[in-house]
Scaffold this motif. Structure first.
Motif, mmCIF file in Angstrom:
data_model
loop_
_atom_site.group_PDB
_atom_site.id
_atom_site.type_symbol
_atom_site.label_atom_id
_atom_site.label_comp_id
_atom_site.label_asym_id
_atom_site.label_seq_id
_atom_site.Cartn_x
_atom_site.Cartn_y
_atom_site.Cartn_z
ATOM 1 N N HIS A 7 0.744 -1.022 0.186
ATOM 2 C CA HIS A 7 0.060 -0.114 -0.316
ATOM 3 C C HIS A 7 0.964 1.196 -0.163
ATOM 4 N N ARG A 8 2.380 0.966 0.107
ATOM 5 C CA ARG A 8 2.945 2.739 0.588
ATOM 6 C C ARG A 8 3.626 3.155 -1.007
ATOM 7 N N TYR A 9 3.230 2.246 -1.765
ATOM 8 C CA TYR A 9 3.042 2.691 -3.525
ATOM 9 C C TYR A 9 2.197 4.304 -3.802
ATOM 10 N N ILE A 10 1.087 4.030 -2.959
ATOM 11 C CA ILE A 10 0.166 4.455 -2.892
ATOM 12 C C ILE A 10 0.367 5.937 -2.432
ATOM 13 N N THR A 11 0.050 5.710 -0.822
ATOM 14 C CA THR A 11 0.399 6.044 0.132
ATOM 15 C C THR A 11 1.331 7.316 0.944
ATOM 16 N N ALA A 12 2.800 6.898 -0.419
ATOM 17 C CA ALA A 12 3.838 7.658 -0.279
ATOM 18 C C ALA A 12 2.981 8.453 -1.702
ATOM 19 N N GLY A 13 2.454 9.172 -2.422
ATOM 20 C CA GLY A 13 1.713 9.873 -2.800
ATOM 21 C C GLY A 13 1.526 10.934 -2.646
ATOM 22 N N PHE A 14 1.977 11.050 -0.843
ATOM 23 C CA PHE A 14 -0.022 11.620 -0.234
ATOM 24 C C PHE A 14 1.224 12.246 0.773
ATOM 25 N N LEU A 15 2.558 11.659 0.772
ATOM 26 C CA LEU A 15 3.686 12.247 2.133
ATOM 27 C C LEU A 15 4.955 12.949 1.001
ATOM 28 N N HIS A 16 5.403 14.740 1.564
ATOM 29 C CA HIS A 16 6.078 14.862 0.578
ATOM 30 C C HIS A 16 7.444 15.423 1.236
ATOM 31 N N GLY A 17 8.145 15.939 1.119
ATOM 32 C CA GLY A 17 9.718 16.077 1.439
ATOM 33 C C GLY A 17 9.816 17.657 2.148
ATOM 34 N N GLY A 18 9.295 18.227 2.107
ATOM 35 C CA GLY A 18 9.057 19.375 2.927
ATOM 36 C C GLY A 18 7.695 20.763 2.257
ATOM 37 N N ILE A 19 7.589 21.591 2.587
ATOM 38 C CA ILE A 19 6.719 22.228 2.774
ATOM 39 C C ILE A 19 6.686 23.059 0.956
ATOM 40 N N ALA A 202 -3.690 1.489 3.427
ATOM 41 C CA ALA A 202 -3.382 3.040 2.858
ATOM 42 C C ALA A 202 -4.674 3.762 3.735
ATOM 43 N N LEU A 203 -5.598 3.409 4.374
ATOM 44 C CA LEU A 203 -6.612 4.389 4.468
ATOM 45 C C LEU A 203 -6.324 4.828 5.533
ATOM 46 N N ARG A 204 -5.465 3.969 7.128
ATOM 47 C CA ARG A 204 -4.615 3.417 7.817
ATOM 48 C C ARG A 204 -3.622 4.842 7.553
ATOM 49 N N GLY A 205 -3.304 4.357 6.556
ATOM 50 C CA GLY A 205 -1.121 5.508 6.389
ATOM 51 C C GLY A 205 -1.930 6.904 6.113
ATOM 52 N N LEU A 206 -2.958 7.477 5.777
ATOM 53 C CA LEU A 206 -3.755 8.308 5.059
ATOM 54 C C LEU A 206 -3.818 9.117 6.464
#
Length: 208
Positions: A7-19, A202-206
């Protein structure tokens, strides 16, 4: 971690390395032409975005041989450009299609020059969008009725979509309906024990 928790393949798309990373991706989405969503439909737009996040991160993971993490929605954004490219080619709008490819080429050059940017994720996301466009994107045909001044055929296309398609061009259904895509996704999740828990994880990751 990606092997054990796909699921990390999709949840990683909603995380970023900074503002700054987040704002750059938000600005890229803001600059997308409106017809990509209003003309093609929110369903295809969202499906392509999510699929390309996955294909982009898979591409990064395998080209990098599982050595580094990858965050951000860049793969999904590039997938939307891939979808746009396919549609423009089908419309016969070669000039606009070439501009999309030129933008991709410059992005890859920046990736090599600056470092810290995953060209594999960008290219994998773009290819994911191309595949989605080929299989599920609209096709286009000439319509004499649309050229007639007093035609009974109603043109419901948004103005910006019509300007890109050109006069006398009508959008038709794709090779497969989008429902086929989601049916395949659901069947794949149900048939693979390792993937069955992916939606819940994935939902938990988000944080939902």
């Amino acid at each position: 971690m990606a092997r054990a928790q796909p699921h990390r393949y999709i949840t990683a798309g909603f995380l970023h390395g900074g503002i700054v990373h987040l704002l750059l991706n938000m600005d890229s989405i803001r600059r997308m032409p409106d017809w990509l969503e209003t003309g093609l439909g929110a369903g295809l737009y969202l499906s392509t975005f999510l699929t390309s996040i996955v294909t982009g991160h898979i591409s990064h993971t395998y080209f990098d041989d599982f050595k580094s993490a990858c965050l951000g929605a860049s793969g999904g954004i590039m997938g939307l450009y891939g979808l746009m490219y396919v549609c423009l080619v089908r419309m016969g709008n070669s000039r606009a299609a070439w501009l999309v490819l030129r933008g991709l080429a410059w992005l890859l050059v920046y990736g090599f020059a600056l470092g810290g940017i995953s060209n594999a994720a960008h290219f994998g996301g773009f290819l994911g969008g191309v595949v989605m466009g080929i299989l599920f994107g609209p096709r286009y045909r000439s319509s004499y009725a649309l050229l007639r001044k007093n035609s009974l055929e109603v043109d419901n296309s948004p103005r910006d979509y019509r300007s890109v398609m050109g006069l006398g061009t009508k959008a038709t259904s794709g090779i497969f309906p989008l429902s086929v895509f989601w049916a395949v996704c659901v069947l794949s999740l149900l048939s693979q024990p390792r993937l069955r828990s992916a939606p819940l994880m994935a939902l938990r990751g988000l944080g939902l």
